[in-house]
Design a protein around this motif. Structure first.
Motif, PDB file in Angstrom:
ATOM      1  N   TYR A   1     -44.072 -47.878  37.586  1.00  0.00           N
ATOM      2  CA  TYR A   1     -43.474 -48.290  36.330  1.00  0.00           C
ATOM      3  C   TYR A   1     -42.296 -49.228  36.595  1.00  0.00           C
ATOM      4  CZ  TYR A   1     -45.925 -44.015  34.985  1.00  0.00           C
ATOM      5  OH  TYR A   1     -46.886 -43.036  34.802  1.00  0.00           O
ATOM      6  N   LEU A   2     -42.012 -50.064  35.615  1.00  0.00           N
ATOM      7  CA  LEU A   2     -40.822 -50.902  35.669  1.00  0.00           C
ATOM      8  C   LEU A   2     -40.139 -50.816  34.307  1.00  0.00           C
ATOM      9  CD1 LEU A   2     -39.206 -52.865  37.496  1.00  0.00           C
ATOM     10  CD2 LEU A   2     -40.393 -54.728  36.314  1.00  0.00           C
ATOM     11  N   GLN A   3     -39.006 -50.139  34.269  1.00  0.00           N
ATOM     12  CA  GLN A   3     -38.214 -50.078  33.052  1.00  0.00           C
ATOM     13  C   GLN A   3     -37.251 -51.241  33.069  1.00  0.00           C
ATOM     14  OE1 GLN A   3     -38.358 -47.883  30.384  1.00  0.00           O
ATOM     15  NE2 GLN A   3     -36.852 -49.250  29.458  1.00  0.00           N
ATOM     16  N   MET A   4     -37.353 -52.080  32.054  1.00  0.00           N
ATOM     17  CA  MET A   4     -36.534 -53.288  31.989  1.00  0.00           C
ATOM     18  C   MET A   4     -35.598 -53.186  30.791  1.00  0.00           C
ATOM     19  SD  MET A   4     -39.402 -56.169  32.929  1.00  0.00           S
ATOM     20  CE  MET A   4     -40.338 -55.916  31.419  1.00  0.00           C
TER      21      MET A   4
ATOM     22  N   THR B   1     -35.363 -50.699  36.502  1.00  0.00           N
ATOM     23  CA  THR B   1     -35.567 -49.512  37.331  1.00  0.00           C
ATOM     24  C   THR B   1     -37.052 -49.351  37.624  1.00  0.00           C
ATOM     25  OG1 THR B   1     -33.663 -48.388  36.333  1.00  0.00           O
ATOM     26  CG2 THR B   1     -35.236 -47.030  37.539  1.00  0.00           C
ATOM     27  N   ILE B   2     -37.375 -49.271  38.906  1.00  0.00           N
ATOM     28  CA  ILE B   2     -38.765 -49.046  39.309  1.00  0.00           C
ATOM     29  C   ILE B   2     -38.938 -47.574  39.640  1.00  0.00           C
ATOM     30  CG2 ILE B   2     -38.357 -49.608  41.747  1.00  0.00           C
ATOM     31  CD1 ILE B   2     -41.168 -50.935  41.744  1.00  0.00           C
ATOM     32  N   SER B   3     -40.075 -47.033  39.255  1.00  0.00           N
ATOM     33  CA  SER B   3     -40.379 -45.642  39.572  1.00  0.00           C
ATOM     34  C   SER B   3     -41.870 -45.523  39.847  1.00  0.00           C
ATOM     35  CB  SER B   3     -39.965 -44.710  38.437  1.00  0.00           C
ATOM     36  OG  SER B   3     -40.635 -45.037  37.244  1.00  0.00           O
ATOM     37  N   ARG B   4     -42.238 -44.378  40.377  1.00  0.00           N
ATOM     38  CA  ARG B   4     -43.625 -44.230  40.844  1.00  0.00           C
ATOM     39  C   ARG B   4     -44.073 -42.785  40.672  1.00  0.00           C
ATOM     40  NH1 ARG B   4     -45.451 -46.393  46.859  1.00  0.00           N
ATOM     41  NH2 ARG B   4     -47.513 -45.423  46.923  1.00  0.00           N
TER      42      ARG B   4
ATOM     43  N   LEU C   1     -38.244 -53.220  27.697  1.00  0.00           N
ATOM     44  CA  LEU C   1     -39.685 -53.069  27.825  1.00  0.00           C
ATOM     45  C   LEU C   1     -39.969 -52.189  29.032  1.00  0.00           C
ATOM     46  CD1 LEU C   1     -41.197 -56.659  27.291  1.00  0.00           C
ATOM     47  CD2 LEU C   1     -41.501 -54.684  25.789  1.00  0.00           C
ATOM     48  N   ARG C   2     -41.107 -51.509  28.992  1.00  0.00           N
ATOM     49  CA  ARG C   2     -41.530 -50.706  30.140  1.00  0.00           C
ATOM     50  C   ARG C   2     -42.926 -51.144  30.542  1.00  0.00           C
ATOM     51  NH1 ARG C   2     -43.509 -44.558  30.735  1.00  0.00           N
ATOM     52  NH2 ARG C   2     -42.569 -44.014  32.756  1.00  0.00           N
ATOM     53  N   LEU C   3     -43.057 -51.586  31.779  1.00  0.00           N
ATOM     54  CA  LEU C   3     -44.347 -51.980  32.321  1.00  0.00           C
ATOM     55  C   LEU C   3     -44.940 -50.819  33.116  1.00  0.00           C
ATOM     56  CD1 LEU C   3     -43.579 -55.558  33.676  1.00  0.00           C
ATOM     57  CD2 LEU C   3     -44.214 -54.866  31.356  1.00  0.00           C
TER      58      LEU C   3
END
Length: 120
Positions: A79-82, A68-71, A18-20
């Motif tokens: 974003y949070l790629q899970m 993985t967190i990105s901005r 999932l991607r938040l």
């Protein structure tokens, strides 16, 4: 004031992804740190990952190598790629932003939360 709106939660099977997303609006200048926290039923809210304006990241041990967190600073979005999700990742995920317009002064903001449910 800063408003945070999360999206991307849902139901996924174990092993899935999932991607938040979390979009900040309002007075987004001087937001130094953005991140994600989560809270499972009857448990305390805990840190998942954070990222600075410069891109430095920090992860909880339980998610290292999977999340993985990105901005995007221009969009004031984090974003949070899970990946490789596990049932124990099930929780309400909250976006957090810390803003420091002045030295030694911090403002702390939270989103409304988005549910992530991982079925076994």
């Amino acid at each position: 004031q800063v408003q945070l709106v999360e999206s991307g939660g849902g139901l996924v099977q174990a092993g899935g992804s999932l991607r938040l997303s979390c979009a900040a609006s309002g007075t987004t200048s001087s937001i130094n740190l953005m991140g994600w926290y989560r809270q499972a039923p009857e448990k305390q809210r805990q840190l998942v990952a954070t990222i600075t304006t410069g891109g430095s990241t920090n992860y909880a041990d339980s998610v290292k190598g999977r999340f993985t967190i990105s901005r995007d600073n221009a969009k004031a979005t984090v974003y949070l790629q899970m990946n490789s999700l596990k049932p124990e990742d099930t929780a309400v995920y909250y976006c957090n932003a810390k803003r420091s317009p002045y030295v030694s002064y911090w403002e702390n903001y939270w989103g409304q939360g988005t549910q992530v449910t991982v079925s076994s």
